[in-house]
Scaffold this active site. Structure first.
Site, PDB file in Angstrom:
ATOM      1  N   ASP A 174       9.724  18.224  31.784  1.00  0.00           N
ATOM      2  CA  ASP A 174      10.571  18.444  30.611  1.00  0.00           C
ATOM      3  C   ASP A 174      10.331  19.875  30.129  1.00  0.00           C
ATOM      4  O   ASP A 174       9.203  20.238  29.771  1.00  0.00           O
ATOM      5  CB  ASP A 174      10.197  17.437  29.514  1.00  0.00           C
ATOM      6  CG  ASP A 174      11.057  17.568  28.258  1.00  0.00           C
ATOM      7  OD1 ASP A 174      11.681  18.632  28.065  1.00  0.00           O
ATOM      8  OD2 ASP A 174      11.084  16.615  27.463  1.00  0.00           O
ATOM      9  N   HIS A 189      19.549  15.985  26.232  1.00  0.00           N
ATOM     10  CA  HIS A 189      18.505  16.830  26.815  1.00  0.00           C
ATOM     11  C   HIS A 189      18.238  16.413  28.264  1.00  0.00           C
ATOM     12  O   HIS A 189      17.876  15.272  28.519  1.00  0.00           O
ATOM     13  CB  HIS A 189      17.221  16.712  25.980  1.00  0.00           C
ATOM     14  CG  HIS A 189      16.093  17.563  26.476  1.00  0.00           C
ATOM     15  ND1 HIS A 189      16.227  18.913  26.716  1.00  0.00           N
ATOM     16  CD2 HIS A 189      14.810  17.244  26.794  1.00  0.00           C
ATOM     17  CE1 HIS A 189      15.065  19.403  27.145  1.00  0.00           C
ATOM     18  NE2 HIS A 189      14.197  18.403  27.209  1.00  0.00           N
ATOM     19  N   CYS A 227      18.383  23.391  29.231  1.00  0.00           N
ATOM     20  CA  CYS A 227      17.581  22.297  29.798  1.00  0.00           C
ATOM     21  C   CYS A 227      18.128  21.828  31.148  1.00  0.00           C
ATOM     22  O   CYS A 227      17.357  21.504  32.057  1.00  0.00           O
ATOM     23  CB  CYS A 227      17.494  21.125  28.822  1.00  0.00           C
ATOM     24  SG  CYS A 227      19.083  20.471  28.273  1.00  0.00           S
TER      25      CYS A 227
END
Length: 204
Positions: free
Chosen positions: A111, A94, A162
C-alpha cells in the site's frame, strides 16, 4: 476504442485516466495486469511465470467466499505459477496490490499509503487452501509462508497516484526487481503505461 486484446477494450476515456492526476480505472488496471501475464508467457524461462488476477477478484472473494471465484481459474493451475498479483481497490477510492509469491512462499500486501489490510491477506491465504482442495484434491500447506503487510515500500505524496504505484509494485516484482521507484517517477510511468497499453505490449 483504441485497442482490443485479452477480451478487453480500452477507450480514449480509459487512457485519459493515465493523464495528469486522474485516478486509474478498472479497465486500465485490468488491461495492465493482462500485460504482466502476457510478458511472462513471452519471456518463459527468463522471467517468473505470472498469472495476474483482475480487480473484481477480491470484492467477489470477500463478499461470497471461495465459492464466488472458484470457476475463475478453471483453465489455469495457479500452483504452477511463480507470482500472482492481485489488485485491491480499498473502499473504491484507493488502489493497492497484494502479491502471492509461490516460489518465495509469501503473501504480501503493498500500500503506497502504508495502511495494512490483514483481511485481504487472510482471504488470500484461505483462497489458496480452498483452491488446492477444489482443483488438486489435496491440502496446501501455508504454515511456512510469510504473510505480511509490507511497511518499507515507496510512498505516494499525493492522493491520485495509488493506481500507478500499485501497478508498479506488480511490474517490478514480476521481473525480480527491487522497488526502487518513488513519487517523482509517476509522471513518466503514467506516460509509459499509456503507450504500453495502446501498443498491447510491455516494453521490457
Amino acid at each position: 476504442v483504441l485497442i482490443s486484446k485479452f477480451s478487453l477494450s480500452i477507450t480514449r476515456n480509459d487512457i485519459r485516466t493515465l493523464s495528469g492526476s486522474s485516478w486509474l480505472n478498472d479497465e486500465v488496471i485490468n488491461f495492465y495486469m493482462n500485460l504482466l501475464t502476457d510478458r511472462s508467457q513471452r519471456s518463459e524461462g527468463k522471467l517468473p511465470s505470472v498469472y495476474a488476477m483482475n480487480t473484481f477478484f477480491i470484492p467477489r472473494l470477500l463478499q461470497g467466499g471461495y465459492g464466488n471465484v472458484k470457476r475463475w481459474t478453471r483453465k489455469v493451475d495457479i500452483f504452477s505459477k511463480d507470482i500472482i498479483p492481485v489488485p485491491v481497490h480499498v473502499s473504491n477510492v484507493h488502489w493497492c496490490m497484494a502479491i502471492i509469491h509461490m516460489r518465495n512462499k509469501t503473501i504480501r500486501y503493498y500500500d503506497s499509503m502504508g495502511k495494512p489490510n490483514t483481511e485481504v491477506l487472510n482471504a488470500l491465504e484461505n483462497y489458496l487452501l480452498e483452491e488446492s482442495l477444489d482443483k488438486r484434491k489435496k491440502p496446501f500447506d501455508t504454515s511456512d509462508f510469510i504473510i505480511e503487510n509490507v511497511q518499507n515500500v515507496p510512498h505516494q505524496t499525493n492522493d491520485s497516484d495509488c493506481g500507478v504505484f500499485s501497478c508498479m509494485f506488480a511490474e517490478y516484482i514480476t521481473r525480480n526487481k527491487s522497488l526502487t521507484f518513488s513519487q517523482e517517477h509517476m509522471e513518466y510511468f503514467r506516460k509509459k503505461m499509456a503507450l504500453e497499453i495502446c501498443g498491447g505490449e510491455l516494453w521490457n
